[in-house]
Design a protein around this motif. Sequence first.
Motif, PDB file in Angstrom:
ATOM      1  N   GLU A  51      58.991  38.630  45.378  1.00  0.00           N
ATOM      2  CA  GLU A  51      59.198  37.373  45.984  1.00  0.00           C
ATOM      3  C   GLU A  51      60.331  36.624  45.167  1.00  0.00           C
ATOM      4  O   GLU A  51      60.881  35.493  45.434  1.00  0.00           O
ATOM      5  N   LEU A  52      60.573  36.881  43.922  1.00  0.00           N
ATOM      6  CA  LEU A  52      61.619  36.338  42.977  1.00  0.00           C
ATOM      7  C   LEU A  52      62.785  36.780  42.937  1.00  0.00           C
ATOM      8  O   LEU A  52      63.788  36.587  42.108  1.00  0.00           O
ATOM      9  N   ASN A  53      62.886  38.368  43.604  1.00  0.00           N
ATOM     10  CA  ASN A  53      64.043  39.283  43.638  1.00  0.00           C
ATOM     11  C   ASN A  53      64.503  39.557  42.236  1.00  0.00           C
ATOM     12  O   ASN A  53      65.591  39.933  41.977  1.00  0.00           O
ATOM     13  N   PHE A  67      68.326  39.640  38.235  1.00  0.00           N
ATOM     14  CA  PHE A  67      67.949  39.580  39.521  1.00  0.00           C
ATOM     15  C   PHE A  67      69.077  40.355  40.699  1.00  0.00           C
ATOM     16  O   PHE A  67      70.122  40.461  40.456  1.00  0.00           O
ATOM     17  N   ASN A  68      68.096  40.571  41.478  1.00  0.00           N
ATOM     18  CA  ASN A  68      68.986  41.478  42.581  1.00  0.00           C
ATOM     19  C   ASN A  68      69.630  40.564  43.716  1.00  0.00           C
ATOM     20  O   ASN A  68      70.713  41.018  44.431  1.00  0.00           O
ATOM     21  N   ALA A  69      69.004  39.478  43.814  1.00  0.00           N
ATOM     22  CA  ALA A  69      69.446  38.431  44.573  1.00  0.00           C
ATOM     23  C   ALA A  69      69.208  36.934  44.100  1.00  0.00           C
ATOM     24  O   ALA A  69      68.212  37.101  43.188  1.00  0.00           O
ATOM     25  N   GLU A  70      69.775  35.976  44.584  1.00  0.00           N
ATOM     26  CA  GLU A  70      69.153  34.606  44.233  1.00  0.00           C
ATOM     27  C   GLU A  70      67.816  34.493  44.381  1.00  0.00           C
ATOM     28  O   GLU A  70      67.309  34.829  45.421  1.00  0.00           O
ATOM     29  N   PRO A  71      67.031  33.916  43.603  1.00  0.00           N
ATOM     30  CA  PRO A  71      65.560  33.910  43.556  1.00  0.00           C
ATOM     31  C   PRO A  71      65.152  32.845  44.683  1.00  0.00           C
ATOM     32  O   PRO A  71      65.836  31.719  44.723  1.00  0.00           O
TER      33      PRO A  71
END
Length: 223
Positions: A51-53, A67-71
Amino acid sequence: MNQRVKLIRKELGMTQEQLAQHLGIGKAALSMIETGKAALSSRNRNILVQELNVNPDWLETGKGCMFNAEPDLTSYLHRTDNSLPLQSVPLYSIEGTAGLVPLFSDQAQLKPVNFIHIPNLPKCDGAIYIVGDSMYPLLKSGDIVLYKQLHDIGDVFWGDMYLLSIDIDGEEYVTVKYIQKSDRKGYVKLVSQNPHHADKEVEIARIRALALVKASIRMNSMR
């Protein structure tokens, strides 16, 4: 890993109360995780990653990007209610109403056993005492949960804690569980905090009443 949970929270600009709500646990439980006094559960880890990447490799080792992507905090913002300065939440006896279904269907006509006054609490429809240890140590038998009634399973936020009434062979079973998605169509997975209680999948059609747990109160002593 525990210290990295705190780093994630700080990076997101969240308070402990806010991240704890997103994870479906209490502030005290999150504090214990951040200080290394409790382990991060696989359920909470999945929420951070899915959910939060959060980068799972960084969460485990501290290497790479956080992070893998923007949260995406959209779901969190949608489910965060505005708090009320003060409200009187009616406390009901399940024994006196013969279960959640009659309580939810005729709550306006029922007489509460008492009222709970807590400042800055999200809007709640009522409160009841819980029985059982499926959510121990987060909740124990005799604690009070304050709830917001839901009318559609489609309003559920996966991973949050809910008060449910389930039909089992024509009898009502009342419990507090985390609700997660199931791989089986027409089913949901009910997850306990207590590791001694196995996860259970139930048909959505068997859920007779449903409410989101907004807060809980623990009685440490009756004297």
